[in-house]
Design a protein around this motif. Structure first.
Motif, PDB file in Angstrom:
ATOM      1  N   SER A 115      -4.428  13.671  11.891  1.00 20.36           N
ATOM      2  CA  SER A 115      -5.323  12.839  12.402  1.00 20.36           C
ATOM      3  C   SER A 115      -6.871  13.267  12.058  1.00 20.36           C
ATOM      4  O   SER A 115      -7.163  14.454  11.880  1.00 20.36           O
ATOM      5  N   ARG A 116      -7.793  12.501  11.900  1.00 18.83           N
ATOM      6  CA  ARG A 116      -9.263  12.844  11.780  1.00 18.83           C
ATOM      7  C   ARG A 116      -9.993  11.677  12.386  1.00 18.83           C
ATOM      8  O   ARG A 116      -9.644  10.621  12.792  1.00 18.83           O
ATOM      9  N   GLY A 117     -11.435  12.229  12.558  1.00 18.01           N
ATOM     10  CA  GLY A 117     -12.068  11.536  13.512  1.00 18.01           C
ATOM     11  C   GLY A 117     -12.189   9.801  13.359  1.00 18.01           C
ATOM     12  O   GLY A 117     -12.233   9.149  14.324  1.00 18.01           O
ATOM     13  N   ASN A 118     -12.221   9.531  12.196  1.00 14.52           N
ATOM     14  CA  ASN A 118     -12.542   7.839  11.937  1.00 14.52           C
ATOM     15  C   ASN A 118     -11.373   7.384  11.477  1.00 14.52           C
ATOM     16  O   ASN A 118     -11.544   6.129  10.755  1.00 14.52           O
ATOM     17  N   LEU A 119     -10.202   7.796  11.916  1.00 16.08           N
ATOM     18  CA  LEU A 119      -9.040   7.194  11.255  1.00 16.08           C
ATOM     19  C   LEU A 119      -8.006   6.804  12.640  1.00 16.08           C
ATOM     20  O   LEU A 119      -7.809   7.559  13.476  1.00 16.08           O
ATOM     21  N   SER A 120      -7.809   5.354  12.380  1.00 16.79           N
ATOM     22  CA  SER A 120      -6.955   4.818  13.292  1.00 16.79           C
ATOM     23  C   SER A 120      -5.818   4.136  12.842  1.00 16.79           C
ATOM     24  O   SER A 120      -5.768   3.627  11.685  1.00 16.79           O
ATOM     25  N   LYS A 121      -4.723   4.035  13.417  1.00 10.55           N
ATOM     26  CA  LYS A 121      -3.425   3.440  12.968  1.00 10.55           C
ATOM     27  C   LYS A 121      -3.853   1.914  12.609  1.00 10.55           C
ATOM     28  O   LYS A 121      -3.515   1.443  11.590  1.00 10.55           O
ATOM     29  N   GLU A 122      -4.406   1.197  13.353  1.00 12.10           N
ATOM     30  CA  GLU A 122      -4.857  -0.341  13.381  1.00 12.10           C
ATOM     31  C   GLU A 122      -5.556  -0.333  11.987  1.00 12.10           C
ATOM     32  O   GLU A 122      -5.404  -1.198  11.154  1.00 12.10           O
ATOM     33  N   ASN A 154       3.878  -2.741   0.448  1.00 12.93           N
ATOM     34  CA  ASN A 154       4.143  -2.662   1.743  1.00 12.93           C
ATOM     35  C   ASN A 154       5.792  -2.507   2.042  1.00 12.93           C
ATOM     36  O   ASN A 154       5.877  -1.972   3.303  1.00 12.93           O
ATOM     37  N   ASN A 155       6.523  -3.280   1.178  1.00 15.26           N
ATOM     38  CA  ASN A 155       7.928  -3.173   1.557  1.00 15.26           C
ATOM     39  C   ASN A 155       8.502  -1.710   1.231  1.00 15.26           C
ATOM     40  O   ASN A 155       9.510  -1.406   1.693  1.00 15.26           O
ATOM     41  N   LYS A 156       7.727  -0.919   0.722  1.00 16.55           N
ATOM     42  CA  LYS A 156       8.071   0.685   0.385  1.00 16.55           C
ATOM     43  C   LYS A 156       7.734   1.400   1.634  1.00 16.55           C
ATOM     44  O   LYS A 156       8.024   2.760   1.765  1.00 16.55           O
ATOM     45  N   ILE A 170      -3.368   0.224   9.065  1.00 14.97           N
ATOM     46  CA  ILE A 170      -2.450  -0.524   8.699  1.00 14.97           C
ATOM     47  C   ILE A 170      -3.284  -1.984   7.940  1.00 14.97           C
ATOM     48  O   ILE A 170      -2.648  -2.434   7.442  1.00 14.97           O
ATOM     49  N   ASN A 171      -4.327  -2.003   8.487  1.00 18.39           N
ATOM     50  CA  ASN A 171      -5.069  -3.343   8.033  1.00 18.39           C
ATOM     51  C   ASN A 171      -5.579  -3.186   6.700  1.00 18.39           C
ATOM     52  O   ASN A 171      -5.580  -4.052   5.907  1.00 18.39           O
ATOM     53  N   PHE A 172      -5.849  -1.886   6.263  1.00 22.39           N
ATOM     54  CA  PHE A 172      -6.135  -1.388   4.815  1.00 22.39           C
ATOM     55  C   PHE A 172      -4.893  -1.752   4.122  1.00 22.39           C
ATOM     56  O   PHE A 172      -5.089  -2.166   3.057  1.00 22.39           O
ATOM     57  N   LEU A 173      -3.840  -1.214   4.343  1.00 21.28           N
ATOM     58  CA  LEU A 173      -2.532  -1.396   3.834  1.00 21.28           C
ATOM     59  C   LEU A 173      -2.293  -2.927   3.557  1.00 21.28           C
ATOM     60  O   LEU A 173      -1.429  -3.351   2.389  1.00 21.28           O
ATOM     61  N   ASN A 174      -2.485  -3.669   4.654  1.00 25.94           N
ATOM     62  CA  ASN A 174      -1.915  -5.102   4.494  1.00 25.94           C
ATOM     63  C   ASN A 174      -2.942  -5.889   3.679  1.00 25.94           C
ATOM     64  O   ASN A 174      -2.699  -7.071   3.539  1.00 25.94           O
ATOM     65  N   ASN A 175      -4.146  -5.315   3.395  1.00 27.51           N
ATOM     66  CA  ASN A 175      -5.276  -6.254   2.587  1.00 27.51           C
ATOM     67  C   ASN A 175      -4.773  -6.500   1.415  1.00 27.51           C
ATOM     68  O   ASN A 175      -4.604  -5.849   0.452  1.00 27.51           O
ATOM     69  N   LYS A 176      -4.684  -8.014   1.218  1.00 23.30           N
ATOM     70  CA  LYS A 176      -4.408  -8.424   0.023  1.00 23.30           C
ATOM     71  C   LYS A 176      -5.590  -8.852  -0.840  1.00 23.30           C
ATOM     72  O   LYS A 176      -5.467  -9.210  -1.968  1.00 23.30           O
ATOM     73  N   ASN A 177      -6.607  -8.709  -0.328  1.00 28.75           N
ATOM     74  CA  ASN A 177      -7.762  -8.944  -1.005  1.00 28.75           C
ATOM     75  C   ASN A 177      -8.370  -8.244  -2.161  1.00 28.75           C
ATOM     76  O   ASN A 177      -8.733  -8.958  -3.261  1.00 28.75           O
ATOM     77  N   HIS A 178      -8.137  -6.976  -2.039  1.00 22.95           N
ATOM     78  CA  HIS A 178      -8.488  -6.004  -2.949  1.00 22.95           C
ATOM     79  C   HIS A 178      -7.405  -5.919  -3.951  1.00 22.95           C
ATOM     80  O   HIS A 178      -6.165  -5.711  -3.680  1.00 22.95           O
ATOM     81  N   GLN A 179      -7.524  -6.186  -5.200  1.00 25.00           N
ATOM     82  CA  GLN A 179      -6.403  -5.909  -6.359  1.00 25.00           C
ATOM     83  C   GLN A 179      -6.332  -4.461  -6.935  1.00 25.00           C
ATOM     84  O   GLN A 179      -5.719  -4.350  -8.107  1.00 25.00           O
ATOM     85  N   LYS A 180      -7.380  -3.560  -6.507  1.00 26.35           N
ATOM     86  CA  LYS A 180      -7.447  -2.403  -7.361  1.00 26.35           C
ATOM     87  C   LYS A 180      -6.115  -1.386  -7.358  1.00 26.35           C
ATOM     88  O   LYS A 180      -5.792  -0.805  -8.213  1.00 26.35           O
TER      89      LYS A 180
END
Length: 239
Positions: free
Chosen positions: A131-138, A156-158, A141-151
């Protein structure tokens, strides 16, 4: 056919403040097969016992004194069934980002490689983050599910699950801290004593065909291999 599950322990070392923090910021994942988790975590008790620490006391690399003691920790890691992935961020070379976004943006490289490894192993990852101060599970998960960036090629199936837990509560998060902090010190001091910590565990670092740089020692910005990194790599190759 469902593959195996792996617990992925993620910790960090350094300060991500751009132009005001540490020169390097390290993100490290320590990966263990779920069925071996309890057995492997007992090695942290062995380390604490050898250091004269209470089993209940948190193992923290920066509070451990002496080359002999730190070398012992790395030798234990080398003798257990783990895989290590590191992202090395040269904070002085980051453009077009503010400090608060650095962790999330560059953690994409880490999750990408975790997914590559899960694909290699036909497995799924249980992500466990210190855990760190500016990190939340929500937000994660939003970052991992973000399909907008292709970098990043994050599959996510893994990823089976995500948890954020204080470092002191899980022994293998403390071992991930040791891996991250050892690499941070190697790049801070740039001498053979500190390079040796990484050399001890180099076979545990994710690689393919002896290629560490694209896999378990990913350096960003891309193709920005400065003299510090080259010194470490030359030491590892020489050894």
């Amino acid at each position: 056919m469902t593959g195996k599950f792996y617990n992925v322990y993620i910790d960090e070392s350094g300060d991500e403040g751009l132009n005001k923090g540490s020169k390097y910021f390290i993100l490290t994942a320590l990966i263990v097969a779920k069925e071996k988790d309890l057995e492997i975590s007992k090695n942290v008790d062995f380390i604490k016992n050898n250091l004269g620490l209470s089993i209940k006391k948190q193992l923290h690399w920066n509070s451990i004194k002496g080359f002999k003691n730190k070398k012992m920790i790395m030798n234990v890691i080398n003798n257990i069934d783990v895989i290590i992935i590191n992202i090395i961020i040269d904070t002085g070379k980051i453009k077009y980002l503010v400090s608060k976004n650095l962790y999330f943006f560059f953690s994409g490289y880490l999750y990408e490689r975790i997914c590559w490894l899960m694909n290699d192993l036909n497995g799924k990852a249980n992500i466990i983050i210190s855990s760190r101060g500016n990190l939340s599970k929500e937000n994660l998960i939003n970052f991992l599910n973000n399909k907008n960036h292709q970098k990043f090629n994050i599959d996510n199936n893994k990823i089976n699950s995500v948890r954020i837990i204080p470092n002191e509560r899980l022994k293998l998060l403390q071992l991930a801290d040791s891996c991250a902090s050892a690499l941070f010190q190697a790049l801070k001091y740039l001498d053979n004593v500190h390079f040796e910590y990484i050399n001890i565990v180099k076979n545990k670092i994710y690689h393919k065909k002896n290629n560490l740089l694209s896999y378990g020692l990913k350096i960003v910005p891309i193709n920005n291999y400065n003299n510090d990194i080259n010194k470490l790599i030359k030491y590892l190759i020489k050894k």
